[in-house]
Every structure is written in structure tokens, then in C-alpha cells.
Write an enzyme that holds these catalytic residues in place. Structure first.
Site, mmCIF file in Angstrom:
data_model
loop_
_atom_site.group_PDB
_atom_site.id
_atom_site.type_symbol
_atom_site.label_atom_id
_atom_site.label_comp_id
_atom_site.label_asym_id
_atom_site.label_seq_id
_atom_site.Cartn_x
_atom_site.Cartn_y
_atom_site.Cartn_z
ATOM 1 N N PHE A 249 0.810 -1.226 0.000
ATOM 2 C CA PHE A 249 0.000 0.000 0.000
ATOM 3 C C PHE A 249 0.838 1.268 0.000
ATOM 4 C CE2 PHE A 249 -4.539 -0.791 -0.056
ATOM 5 C CZ PHE A 249 -4.493 -2.178 -0.171
ATOM 6 N N GLY A 253 -0.257 6.951 -7.145
ATOM 7 C CA GLY A 253 -1.129 6.902 -8.318
ATOM 8 C C GLY A 253 -2.107 8.057 -8.305
ATOM 9 N N CYS A 260 -15.243 1.225 -0.235
ATOM 10 C CA CYS A 260 -14.846 0.944 1.151
ATOM 11 C C CYS A 260 -14.041 2.060 1.804
ATOM 12 C CB CYS A 260 -14.095 -0.371 1.208
ATOM 13 S SG CYS A 260 -15.082 -1.722 0.587
HETATM 14 C C1 UGA Z 1 -10.234 -2.501 0.787
HETATM 15 C C2 UGA Z 1 -9.283 -3.198 1.758
HETATM 16 O O1 UGA Z 1 -8.007 -3.395 1.152
HETATM 17 C C3 UGA Z 1 -9.847 -4.550 2.201
HETATM 18 O O2 UGA Z 1 -8.994 -5.136 3.179
HETATM 19 C C4 UGA Z 1 -11.237 -4.333 2.799
HETATM 20 O O3 UGA Z 1 -11.838 -5.559 3.155
HETATM 21 C C5 UGA Z 1 -12.125 -3.641 1.786
HETATM 22 O O4 UGA Z 1 -11.527 -2.384 1.393
HETATM 23 C C6 UGA Z 1 -13.461 -3.403 2.431
HETATM 24 O O5 UGA Z 1 -13.528 -2.684 3.428
HETATM 25 O O6 UGA Z 1 -14.450 -4.031 2.009
HETATM 26 P P1 UGA Z 1 -10.761 -2.721 -1.847
HETATM 27 O O7 UGA Z 1 -11.347 -1.357 -1.698
HETATM 28 O O8 UGA Z 1 -11.567 -3.793 -2.482
HETATM 29 O O9 UGA Z 1 -10.324 -3.306 -0.382
HETATM 30 O O10 UGA Z 1 -9.418 -2.633 -2.706
HETATM 31 P P2 UGA Z 1 -7.901 -2.209 -2.393
HETATM 32 O O11 UGA Z 1 -7.022 -3.196 -3.054
HETATM 33 O O12 UGA Z 1 -7.671 -1.956 -0.962
HETATM 34 O O13 UGA Z 1 -7.761 -0.842 -3.205
HETATM 35 C C7 UGA Z 1 -8.491 0.336 -2.827
HETATM 36 C C8 UGA Z 1 -8.014 1.525 -3.645
HETATM 37 O O14 UGA Z 1 -6.711 1.915 -3.237
HETATM 38 C C9 UGA Z 1 -7.939 1.272 -5.147
HETATM 39 O O15 UGA Z 1 -8.453 2.405 -5.819
HETATM 40 C C10 UGA Z 1 -6.447 1.131 -5.415
HETATM 41 O O16 UGA Z 1 -6.090 1.533 -6.725
HETATM 42 C C11 UGA Z 1 -5.871 2.078 -4.367
HETATM 43 N N1 UGA Z 1 -4.482 1.765 -3.983
HETATM 44 C C12 UGA Z 1 -4.202 0.613 -3.315
HETATM 45 C C13 UGA Z 1 -3.466 2.670 -4.261
HETATM 46 O O17 UGA Z 1 -3.698 3.752 -4.860
HETATM 47 N N2 UGA Z 1 -2.186 2.384 -3.856
HETATM 48 C C14 UGA Z 1 -1.892 1.238 -3.201
HETATM 49 O O18 UGA Z 1 -0.700 1.045 -2.849
HETATM 50 C C15 UGA Z 1 -2.918 0.329 -2.927
#
Ligand code: UGA
Length: 433
Positions: A249, A253, A260
Site C-alpha cells: 500500500f 497513483g 470501502c
Molecule cells: C479494501 C481493503 O483493502 C480490504 O482489506 C477491505 O476488506 C475492503 O476495502 C473493504 O472494506 O471491504 P478494496 O477497496 O476492495 O479493499 O481494494 P484495495 O485493493 O484496498 O484498493 C483500494 C483503492 O486503493 C484502489 O483504488 C487502489 O487503486 C488504491 N491503492 C491501493 C493505491 O492507490 N495504492 C496502493 O498502494 C494500494
């Protein structure tokens, strides 16, 4: 066959949870008040795109472990363990709307004739389970226990995350409820963390808030990298090598989207304020997340100001979903970025492998049949979601199709040297170029 479980609310979390518990050998009944959704699910059709879920759904229906209904009574008659997975959308003030949980609780109470374990899986503010307990005390005619069991799965990797959790949190004061839930999760061989109900709720909110905070932190640093010529990918790598911080994380970007993080951060801010606690840290995380989208669009506008502005320019957008491997457009950064460029009178055409149908409800732009179609005659290409297809695309061909070889990459998916060698003018997030 193992336990009989009911899942109330067949959205992302509910559906994945139900299908995966069935896959683990349990008999599962999933409930939703949306008739058309249940009709589809009964036929083995998914209302969402989630890799791998389709085949698990079909297999578990055909092997008789998974069924669907719109009647909570069908579920509460059959199952002892009832997971509440209904939505908790934000109100105007950021506070989550808990009315769906309240209605479900009353329906469970009305239709239960024996002991139940009511499990709160929806993400809710700390103390909600206590409130739920009060409702059940008032309406339930049989014995029951309350447990909190937050879910940490991500869209796009939901099955893998459910089946391979870092930990399973079970918050309950009841030995019986803990024992039943621990038994249910036993096949996953994951550490189980037994807590009180309030702490379990707060573990979920804090996890999402901390993950969102890391993203905003690296995105602010990315801005500074752009000004100074440092490179955010290198900075993130070096920072992540510190075991106390870790590498996950820290991907710079165009900010986080999806339902969420934004919703849960709003809810946490609201409850902090309600308790008279300074919520400034998370307010800043939220503000930075929206600034970063504007900033990305401004970089495009600024580049075109050297050549007559964006008016009449054709901009191809690759990626609309808030992250890869999902068709979910909720609060996707692409929406704000595209709207900003449209307001500057750019013409937008876009392609996403899965999210175009959902995008059509939000963005009135031209939709393309693929990557080539998006690149053809474009004055610039924007990468807004890091789908594998885009990482693998034939960049030489793309360059030939474009009016000029100009790419703004909001997800930093290509090697900068390679792009330079291919003759692209290539802008990434968080570097001097
Ligand atoms: C998030 C959490 O990661 C889960 O653990 C949680 O269960 C879920 O919310 C929830 O509460 O239901 P999610 O929103 O599905 O999951 O996806 P993520 O992979 O966490 O990504 C969220 C956003 O952050 C995306 O837009 C992604 O592009 C962005 N992101 C993620 C970044 O910009 N940089 C990163 O390093 C990681």
C-alpha cells in the site's frame, strides 16, 4: 455437509462469504431483498464481476450447498449462524446509514424459533453491535448471541483473500458463539484473534483508515518528487524496506477509490468528531485523495496549454474501474479526472475490460472496443487503471495509431527508459519526467 449458515445481504462481501463458506462444505442460504439479483443468482449468474466467483457459484449451487432467497424467514428457520452483510451507505454527514441492519435484525427476530448467533460482518462504527444487541433483546423471542466478524477481502482478489486471510477477527463475549465461529473458519488454518465486540469493529475501521493513510502519504510525497526530480517508486521501495513500515500500500497513483475506503474514512471521521476527538489526520487523508485527482487532470491540461489547450483534443482513456479485476466504478478516480477534462472541452473516448457497462451510467463519453480503438488518432492516452492487458499491450503499435506519442500514466505501469526508447513523451506519477 457441515454447518447451516445464513448470509443476509448478497453484495460483494455477502456473496463472496456465502460462496466461499459453501465451498468449504457448509450448507449456505444467501438472502437479498433485491428480487432481480436473487433471480439471477438462482440461475448461477453473478450481478458483479469477480475473478473465479462464477465457477464457485455454479458448482456450489449444483452440488446443493448454496441456495438463494428474498425471504429472511427461509434463512432464519434453517440456519443457526446468521451473518449480517447488508450495506451501510454514508448519509450526507458521513455517518453510515444503519437502517438496513435494523430492519434485518427485526426480521430475524420475527422469524426465529430457536437459538441464533447473529454475526455482524458489515463494516460499522464501534458500538454498533451493542446497539444491535439492544434491538435483538427487545424483539427476539429466543436465546441469541452477538458476534462481530469483520471481513478484510479486496475486490478483484476476493476469493483468494477470503480463503487466505492474515487473521480472522471474532469479537464476542459468548463462548458458544466464539466456538461455533472458530469451528466454521477452522479449514482456513488462519490465526484467530478473539476480542471484545467493540474492538473487533474498530479493528476493521482502523485497518481501512491506515491503508488509506498510507496511500495519501505516498501520493503527497509523489507531488514533491515531481517538483524535485526524485522518483516516488524508488522512494517507496526504500521506505518499504524498513520492516517496521513494510512495502504494501505504498503505490503512488491517482488515489484510492471504491466504496470501502471513502465510506469507512467518512464514518471514522464522523465518530471521532462525535466523541470530541480531533479527526484532522483522516480529514487530511481524504482531502489529499481528492486533490491528487485534480492534480493529475491539471498536468494534462498544463501540457496541452502549450499547444492551444484541450478544446477539440481527442484523449483516449485506458481503464475506468477503481482498480483492476473488477467492474466496480463506485468513486473511481477516473470519474473525476474525465469530468474535469470534459469541462476543459476535451473529447474523451475510453476502454475498460469490465467496467464499461457501469461507467455508461455515470459518464457520457465515447466507449471503445479495445486498446487499439482507444489509441487511434488520440492526442494523448491516459492510463487510469492498471489492468494486465494494458501492461502487456503492443506499445509500438499503439504509438503508430496515435496522433502523437503522448502518455499520462496514472498508475506507473511502464518502464520509463523503455518508453523513452520507444519515442513516447511519457508522464508518470511522482517523477520529474
Ligand atoms: C479494501 C481493503 O483493502 C480490504 O482489506 C477491505 O476488506 C475492503 O476495502 C473493504 O472494506 O471491504 P478494496 O477497496 O476492495 O479493499 O481494494 P484495495 O485493493 O484496498 O484498493 C483500494 C483503492 O486503493 C484502489 O483504488 C487502489 O487503486 C488504491 N491503492 C491501493 C493505491 O492507490 N495504492 C496502493 O498502494 C494500494
Amino acid at each position: 455437509m457441515r454447518e447451516s449458515i445464513a448470509i443476509i445481504g448478497s453484495g460483494y462481501v455477502g456473496l463472496t462469504t456465502g460462496v466461499c463458506f459453501a465451498e468449504l462444505g457448509n450448507k449456505v442460504i444467501c438472502v437479498d431483498n433485491d428480487d432481480s439479483k436473487i433471480t439471477k443468482l438462482k440461475k448461477g449468474e453473478l450481478p458483479i464481476y469477480e475473478p473465479g466467483l462464477d465457477s464457485l457459484l455454479k458448482r456450489n449451487i449444483s452440488e446443493g450447498r448454496l441456495e438463494f432467497t428474498t425471504a429472511i424467514g427461509d434463512a432464519s428457520k434453517k440456519a443457526c449462524v446468521i451473518f449480517i452483510c447488508v450495506g451501510t451507505p454514508p448519509k450526507e454527514n458521513g455517518e453510515p446509514d444503519l437502517s438496513a441492519i435494523e430492519n434485518v435484525a427485526k426480521d430475524i427476530a420475527d422469524t426465529s424459533a430457536s437459538y441464533k448467533i447473529i454475526v455482524e460482518k458489515s463494516t460499522v462504527p464501534v458500538s454498533t453491535a451493542r446497539w444491535l444487541n439492544d434491538i435483538m433483546q427487545k424483539y427476539m423471542k429466543t436465546d441469541f448471541d452477538i458476534a462481530v466478524n469483520p471481513e478484510f477481502l479486496r475486490e478483484g482478489t476476493a476469493i483468494h483473500d477470503f480463503m487466505n486471510p492474515d487473521r480472522i477477527v471474532i469479537g464476542t463475549d459468548s463462548k458458544r458463539a466464539y466456538g461455533e465461529l472458530a469451528e466454521l473458519y477452522k479449514p482456513l488454518n488462519a490465526p484467530i484473534f478473539h476480542t471484545d465486540i467493540n474492538s473487533a469493529e474498530l479493528i476493521k475501521h482502523t485497518s481501512n483508515a491506515m491503508l488509506a493513510q498510507r496511500i495519501s502519504t505516498i501520493n503527497v510525497i509523489a507531488r514533491l518528487c515531481e517538483k524535485t526530480g526524485a522518483d516516488v517508486e524508488t522512494v517507496a521501495k526504500g521506505v518499504g524496506m524498513d520492516e517496521r513500515i513494510g512495502r504494501h500500500f505504498l503505490k503512488a497513483g491517482i488515489g484510492y477509490g471504491g466504496f470501502c475506503f471513502p465510506k469507512d474514512l467518512d464514518a471514522l471521521i464522523h465518530i471521532l468528531r462525535e466523541n470530541g476527538i480531533n479527526a484532522g489526520l483522516f480529514e487530511a487523508v481524504r482531502e489529499i485523495n481528492f486533490d491528487i485527482r485534480d492534480h493529475f487532470a491539471e498536468r494534462v491540461t498544463e501540457r496541452f496549454s502549450q499547444s492551444g489547450g484541450l478544446k477539440g483534443k481527442l484523449i483516449g482513456v485506458l481503464g475506468l474501474a477503481f482498480k483492476p479485476n473488477t467492474d466496480d466504478m463506485r468513486l473511481a478516480p477516473s470519474i473525476d479526472i474525465i469530468r474535469k477534462l470534459v469541462s476543459e472541452q476535451a473529447t474523451i473516448k475510453a476502454y475498460d475490460p469490465k467496467a464499461m457497462e457501469n461507467s455508461k451510467k455515470l459518464l457520457d463519453i465515447e466507449y471503445c472496443s479495445g486498446m487499439d480503438d482507444t489509441a487511434r488518432d488520440a492526442d494523448a492516452l491516459l492510463i487510469l487503471t492498471e489492468w494486465q492487458d494494458f501492461k502487456d499491450m503492443d506499445l509500438t503499435k499503439i504509438k503508430d495509431l496515435m496522433k502523437q506519442p503522448l502518455i499520462f500514466d496514472g498508475r506507473n505501469i511502464y518502464n520509463k527508459q523503455r518508453m523513452q526508447d520507444l519515442g513516447f513523451e511519457y508522464y508518470t506519477v511522482g517523477s520529474g519526467t
